[in-house]
Motif scaffolding. Structure first.
Motif, PDB file in Angstrom:
ATOM      1  N   GLU A 232     -68.023  24.506 -18.844  1.00 18.10           N
ATOM      2  CA  GLU A 232     -68.864  24.791 -19.998  1.00 18.10           C
ATOM      3  C   GLU A 232     -70.294  25.123 -19.586  1.00 18.10           C
ATOM      4  OE1 GLU A 232     -68.460  21.202 -22.207  1.00 18.10           O
ATOM      5  OE2 GLU A 232     -66.355  21.531 -22.710  1.00 18.10           O
ATOM      6  N   THR A 233     -70.783  24.459 -18.532  1.00 18.50           N
ATOM      7  CA  THR A 233     -72.145  24.673 -18.049  1.00 18.50           C
ATOM      8  C   THR A 233     -72.114  24.849 -16.540  1.00 18.50           C
ATOM      9  OG1 THR A 233     -73.005  23.228 -19.810  1.00 18.50           O
ATOM     10  CG2 THR A 233     -74.492  23.738 -17.965  1.00 18.50           C
ATOM     11  N   PRO A 234     -72.248  26.069 -16.044  1.00 17.15           N
ATOM     12  CA  PRO A 234     -72.278  26.276 -14.592  1.00 17.15           C
ATOM     13  C   PRO A 234     -73.410  25.494 -13.943  1.00 17.15           C
ATOM     14  CG  PRO A 234     -71.989  28.363 -15.745  1.00 17.15           C
ATOM     15  CD  PRO A 234     -72.303  27.334 -16.788  1.00 17.15           C
ATOM     16  N   LEU A 235     -73.216  25.141 -12.686  1.00 19.87           N
ATOM     17  CA  LEU A 235     -74.189  24.318 -11.979  1.00 19.87           C
ATOM     18  C   LEU A 235     -75.570  24.963 -11.971  1.00 19.87           C
ATOM     19  CD1 LEU A 235     -74.463  21.682 -10.409  1.00 19.87           C
ATOM     20  CD2 LEU A 235     -73.821  22.927  -8.335  1.00 19.87           C
ATOM     21  N   ALA A 236     -75.626  26.270 -11.767  1.00 19.80           N
ATOM     22  CA  ALA A 236     -76.924  26.954 -11.738  1.00 19.80           C
ATOM     23  C   ALA A 236     -77.636  26.845 -13.081  1.00 19.80           C
ATOM     24  CB  ALA A 236     -76.727  28.425 -11.362  1.00 19.80           C
ATOM     25  N   ASP A 237     -76.885  26.910 -14.180  1.00 18.92           N
ATOM     26  CA  ASP A 237     -77.493  26.781 -15.508  1.00 18.92           C
ATOM     27  C   ASP A 237     -78.042  25.377 -15.716  1.00 18.92           C
ATOM     28  OD1 ASP A 237     -76.735  29.371 -15.915  1.00 18.92           O
ATOM     29  OD2 ASP A 237     -75.132  28.910 -17.356  1.00 18.92           O
ATOM     30  N   LEU A 238     -77.314  24.375 -15.230  1.00 21.76           N
ATOM     31  CA  LEU A 238     -77.789  22.999 -15.363  1.00 21.76           C
ATOM     32  C   LEU A 238     -79.102  22.804 -14.602  1.00 21.76           C
ATOM     33  CD1 LEU A 238     -77.327  20.060 -16.297  1.00 21.76           C
ATOM     34  CD2 LEU A 238     -76.076  19.691 -14.155  1.00 21.76           C
ATOM     35  N   VAL A 239     -79.185  23.355 -13.406  1.00 18.14           N
ATOM     36  CA  VAL A 239     -80.409  23.223 -12.613  1.00 18.14           C
ATOM     37  C   VAL A 239     -81.578  23.885 -13.334  1.00 18.14           C
ATOM     38  CG1 VAL A 239     -81.536  23.899 -10.458  1.00 18.14           C
ATOM     39  CG2 VAL A 239     -79.202  22.997 -10.424  1.00 18.14           C
ATOM     40  N   ARG A 240     -81.357  25.058 -13.909  1.00 19.75           N
ATOM     41  CA  ARG A 240     -82.431  25.720 -14.659  1.00 19.75           C
ATOM     42  C   ARG A 240     -82.875  24.890 -15.851  1.00 19.75           C
ATOM     43  NH1 ARG A 240     -79.743  30.591 -13.040  1.00 19.75           N
ATOM     44  NH2 ARG A 240     -78.260  30.408 -14.766  1.00 19.75           N
ATOM     45  N   GLU A 241     -81.932  24.155 -16.444  1.00 14.55           N
ATOM     46  CA  GLU A 241     -82.243  23.375 -17.648  1.00 14.55           C
ATOM     47  C   GLU A 241     -82.957  22.066 -17.332  1.00 14.55           C
ATOM     48  OE1 GLU A 241     -79.791  20.982 -21.167  1.00 14.55           O
ATOM     49  OE2 GLU A 241     -78.793  22.576 -20.030  1.00 14.55           O
ATOM     50  N   VAL A 242     -82.498  21.333 -16.306  1.00 14.38           N
ATOM     51  CA  VAL A 242     -83.024  19.978 -16.074  1.00 14.38           C
ATOM     52  C   VAL A 242     -83.835  19.861 -14.790  1.00 14.38           C
ATOM     53  CG1 VAL A 242     -81.055  19.028 -17.323  1.00 14.38           C
ATOM     54  CG2 VAL A 242     -80.993  19.084 -14.817  1.00 14.38           C
ATOM     55  N   GLY A 243     -83.803  20.875 -13.940  1.00 16.22           N
ATOM     56  CA  GLY A 243     -84.531  20.808 -12.684  1.00 16.22           C
ATOM     57  C   GLY A 243     -83.619  20.474 -11.514  1.00 16.22           C
ATOM     58  N   ARG A 244     -84.147  20.622 -10.301  1.00 16.10           N
ATOM     59  CA  ARG A 244     -83.378  20.333  -9.100  1.00 16.10           C
ATOM     60  C   ARG A 244     -83.277  18.830  -8.876  1.00 16.10           C
ATOM     61  NH1 ARG A 244     -84.172  24.519  -4.143  1.00 16.10           N
ATOM     62  NH2 ARG A 244     -83.567  26.421  -5.261  1.00 16.10           N
ATOM     63  N   PRO A 245     -82.146  18.360  -8.387  1.00 14.31           N
ATOM     64  CA  PRO A 245     -81.978  16.916  -8.181  1.00 14.31           C
ATOM     65  C   PRO A 245     -82.669  16.436  -6.908  1.00 14.31           C
ATOM     66  CG  PRO A 245     -80.004  18.082  -7.497  1.00 14.31           C
ATOM     67  CD  PRO A 245     -80.906  19.120  -8.091  1.00 14.31           C
ATOM     68  N   ASP A 246     -83.182  15.222  -6.980  1.00 15.86           N
ATOM     69  CA  ASP A 246     -83.758  14.565  -5.805  1.00 15.86           C
ATOM     70  C   ASP A 246     -82.660  13.970  -4.923  1.00 15.86           C
ATOM     71  OD1 ASP A 246     -86.544  14.838  -6.799  1.00 15.86           O
ATOM     72  OD2 ASP A 246     -85.815  13.456  -8.335  1.00 15.86           O
ATOM     73  N   LEU A 247     -81.551  13.620  -5.548  1.00 14.27           N
ATOM     74  CA  LEU A 247     -80.433  12.996  -4.842  1.00 14.27           C
ATOM     75  C   LEU A 247     -79.134  13.579  -5.375  1.00 14.27           C
ATOM     76  CD1 LEU A 247     -79.111  10.760  -3.055  1.00 14.27           C
ATOM     77  CD2 LEU A 247     -79.343   9.218  -5.007  1.00 14.27           C
ATOM     78  N   VAL A 248     -78.249  13.965  -4.463  1.00 13.98           N
ATOM     79  CA  VAL A 248     -76.911  14.400  -4.849  1.00 13.98           C
ATOM     80  C   VAL A 248     -75.903  13.585  -4.051  1.00 13.98           C
ATOM     81  CG1 VAL A 248     -75.225  16.275  -4.884  1.00 13.98           C
ATOM     82  CG2 VAL A 248     -77.625  16.763  -5.388  1.00 13.98           C
ATOM     83  N   ILE A 249     -74.971  12.964  -4.755  1.00 11.02           N
ATOM     84  CA  ILE A 249     -73.831  12.301  -4.119  1.00 11.02           C
ATOM     85  C   ILE A 249     -72.613  13.166  -4.405  1.00 11.02           C
ATOM     86  CG2 ILE A 249     -72.449  10.223  -3.894  1.00 11.02           C
ATOM     87  CD1 ILE A 249     -75.314   9.664  -3.195  1.00 11.02           C
ATOM     88  N   GLU A 250     -72.022  13.735  -3.363  1.00  6.50           N
ATOM     89  CA  GLU A 250     -70.895  14.653  -3.529  1.00  6.50           C
ATOM     90  C   GLU A 250     -69.592  13.895  -3.306  1.00  6.50           C
ATOM     91  OE1 GLU A 250     -67.813  17.115  -3.338  1.00  6.50           O
ATOM     92  OE2 GLU A 250     -68.358  16.104  -1.471  1.00  6.50           O
ATOM     93  N   ALA A 251     -68.704  13.921  -4.311  1.00  3.32           N
ATOM     94  CA  ALA A 251     -67.462  13.150  -4.245  1.00  3.32           C
ATOM     95  C   ALA A 251     -66.326  13.900  -4.920  1.00  3.32           C
ATOM     96  CB  ALA A 251     -67.666  11.780  -4.898  1.00  3.32           C
ATOM     97  N   THR A 252     -66.242  15.210  -4.692  1.00  4.74           N
ATOM     98  CA  THR A 252     -65.217  16.008  -5.364  1.00  4.74           C
ATOM     99  C   THR A 252     -63.952  16.178  -4.540  1.00  4.74           C
ATOM    100  OG1 THR A 252     -66.054  18.086  -4.435  1.00  4.74           O
ATOM    101  CG2 THR A 252     -66.994  17.354  -6.544  1.00  4.74           C
ATOM    102  N   GLY A 253     -64.067  16.040  -3.221  1.00  5.50           N
ATOM    103  CA  GLY A 253     -62.935  16.366  -2.355  1.00  5.50           C
ATOM    104  C   GLY A 253     -62.839  17.849  -2.055  1.00  5.50           C
ATOM    105  N   SER A 254     -63.847  18.621  -2.465  1.00  7.20           N
ATOM    106  CA  SER A 254     -63.859  20.064  -2.257  1.00  7.20           C
ATOM    107  C   SER A 254     -64.974  20.435  -1.286  1.00  7.20           C
ATOM    108  CB  SER A 254     -64.075  20.797  -3.590  1.00  7.20           C
ATOM    109  OG  SER A 254     -64.388  22.161  -3.376  1.00  7.20           O
ATOM    110  N   SER A 255     -64.622  21.043  -0.163  1.00  9.41           N
ATOM    111  CA  SER A 255     -65.652  21.454   0.791  1.00  9.41           C
ATOM    112  C   SER A 255     -66.519  22.565   0.204  1.00  9.41           C
ATOM    113  CB  SER A 255     -65.009  21.904   2.101  1.00  9.41           C
ATOM    114  OG  SER A 255     -64.075  22.954   1.881  1.00  9.41           O
ATOM    115  N   ARG A 256     -65.972  23.403  -0.647  1.00 10.20           N
ATOM    116  CA  ARG A 256     -66.776  24.448  -1.276  1.00 10.20           C
ATOM    117  C   ARG A 256     -67.887  23.838  -2.114  1.00 10.20           C
ATOM    118  NH1 ARG A 256     -67.223  29.612  -2.548  1.00 10.20           N
ATOM    119  NH2 ARG A 256     -65.412  30.176  -1.285  1.00 10.20           N
ATOM    120  N   VAL A 257     -67.555  22.847  -2.933  1.00 13.03           N
ATOM    121  CA  VAL A 257     -68.577  22.191  -3.741  1.00 13.03           C
ATOM    122  C   VAL A 257     -69.607  21.511  -2.843  1.00 13.03           C
ATOM    123  CG1 VAL A 257     -69.012  20.374  -5.436  1.00 13.03           C
ATOM    124  CG2 VAL A 257     -67.038  21.886  -5.707  1.00 13.03           C
ATOM    125  N   ALA A 258     -69.148  20.895  -1.769  1.00 11.02           N
ATOM    126  CA  ALA A 258     -70.066  20.221  -0.847  1.00 11.02           C
ATOM    127  C   ALA A 258     -71.122  21.184  -0.326  1.00 11.02           C
ATOM    128  CB  ALA A 258     -69.283  19.608   0.317  1.00 11.02           C
TER     129      ALA A 258
END
Length: 368
Positions: A232-258
């Motif tokens: 519903e909301t691509p990652l790039a759109d979310l960043v434009r809306e709320v700003g860049r994150p100071d911390l990201v914890i990646e836990a998807t199991g997808s190397s592409r997302v990582a």
């Protein structure tokens, strides 16, 4: 006794194996702890081992007993065990010492030896059996008040360590006060991480593919976070809306997302990878030059975090307890798929791999 095992290297080999009942004397020095297994969680690691992506049996054995997320009750202890008694609830760490300096000081979780020993994963039998015995050093007591969440002790330790590693690494900045956190993935690790980061006062966006509304969104919102579906909301759109994150914890199991997460980090930000990807995917469209430039000029940091020692187990249990007090009844909703007994290995794996609504599949080996 019966145990759920696989033949490493053979796809879909999960089966019931017969094993000798463990004894206290299996651990030298009077430090043995005999535990009756109550519940064992299963996750993507177990599924990937069953798909022969990794994992190895103990030396001289033809099979590997699965199960690294254990919750049990102590039945008997050796004469030199003082921190836990029969009748008390417990969990158990996963990685065992190797030969390096880190192993010798109790930091098995960061061993520098390429050969690592993990119960239920690599070269050591796991906990998916009726009973097990281990050295008291690796047994962690679970408070009786967390009986209903005890099977989440191991995944909670993974989350606690990932967060700790980020803050320890950021001491390099002298002052680091992260405000916005992205949690990539809304499985058990993502949801527990959301809870822990909310307890630490951060604005948390938990990001996954599953569309709203649904259980994942309900749990994230109950923790005070915001669930975002990338459909519903691509990652790039979310960043434009709320700003860049100071911390990201990646836990998807997808190397592409990582790798995609590397494109969105804030200045002085830290990205923690927790996914274990056993495939051979290669990415052709990574904007390597731009990432390299922005990471150097922005003093950004990437940390890999795997496993946990008893300190991380204790911290994870403390966060589970505080989370239960702060968000009553929410965490228990993660426990979606209980299975009575491990008599049907195919059904356990089916729920783990095919049930897209499952957040936590766990086997009830005995009554808790």
């Amino acid at each position: 006794m019966k145990a759920l095992a696989v033949r490493p290297g053979e796809k879909q080999s999960a089966h019931i194996a017969e094993m000798p009942t463990p004894r206290l004397s299996d651990v030298p020095g009077g430090r043995g702890v005999l535990v009756r297994t109550l519940q064992v969680g299963v996750d993507a690691t177990d599924a990937e081992i069953n798909e022969a992506l990794y994992g190895a049996a103990p030396a001289g054995e033809e099979f590997l007993v699965l199960g690294h997320e254990v919750f049990g009750i102590v039945e008997e202890v050796g004469p030199n065990v003082t921190h836990i008694r029969p009748g008390e609830l417990c969990t158990c760490t996963v990685r065992r010492p190797g030969p390096t300096i880190y192993d010798l000081i109790g930091r098995n979780d960061v061993t520098s030896d390429e050969t690592y020993y993990e119960r239920g994963i690599n070269l050591l039998h796991g906990f998916m059996s009726e009973k097990f015995v281990d050295d008291a050093e690796f047994i962690v007591r679970v408070p009786d008040g967390l009986r209903h969440l005890g099977v989440l002790a191991e995944p909670a330790s993974v989350c606690a360590k990932a967060i700790e590693q980020a803050f320890l690494a950021q001491h390099r900045l002298q002052v680091w006060r992260p405000e916005i956190a992205f949690v990539m993935g809304a499985g058990q690790i993502g949801l527990l991480t959301t809870m822990m980061l909310r307890l630490r006062g951060m604005k948390v966006y938990t990001i996954a593919r599953t569309q709203n509304p649904g259980l994942k969104e309900e749990i994230v919102n109950a923790y005070g976070g915001e669930y975002v579906s990338t459909r519903e909301t691509p990652l790039a759109d979310l960043v434009r809306e709320v700003g860049r994150p100071d911390l990201v914890i990646e836990a998807t199991g997808s190397s592409r997302v990582a790798f995609e997460c590397m494109e969105i980090m804030n200045l002085n930000g830290v990205l923690v990878w927790t996914s274990v990807t056993g495939g051979d995917n290669r990415l052709q469209d990574v904007p390597a030059d731009r990432i390299n430039l922005e990471w150097v000029l922005g003093n950004k940091l990437l940390v890999g975090s795997v496993n946990g020692n008893r300190h991380h187990f204790a911290q994870g249990l403390a966060d589970l307890a505080l989370g239960e007090a702060t968000f009553p009844g929410v965490t228990e909703r993660i426990l979606t798929n209980p299975i009575d007994g491990f008599g049907d290995p195919a059904e356990i794996m089916r729920q783990l791999t095919d049930d897209k609504s499952a957040l936590k599949v766990y086997v009830k080996v005995a009554d808790a």
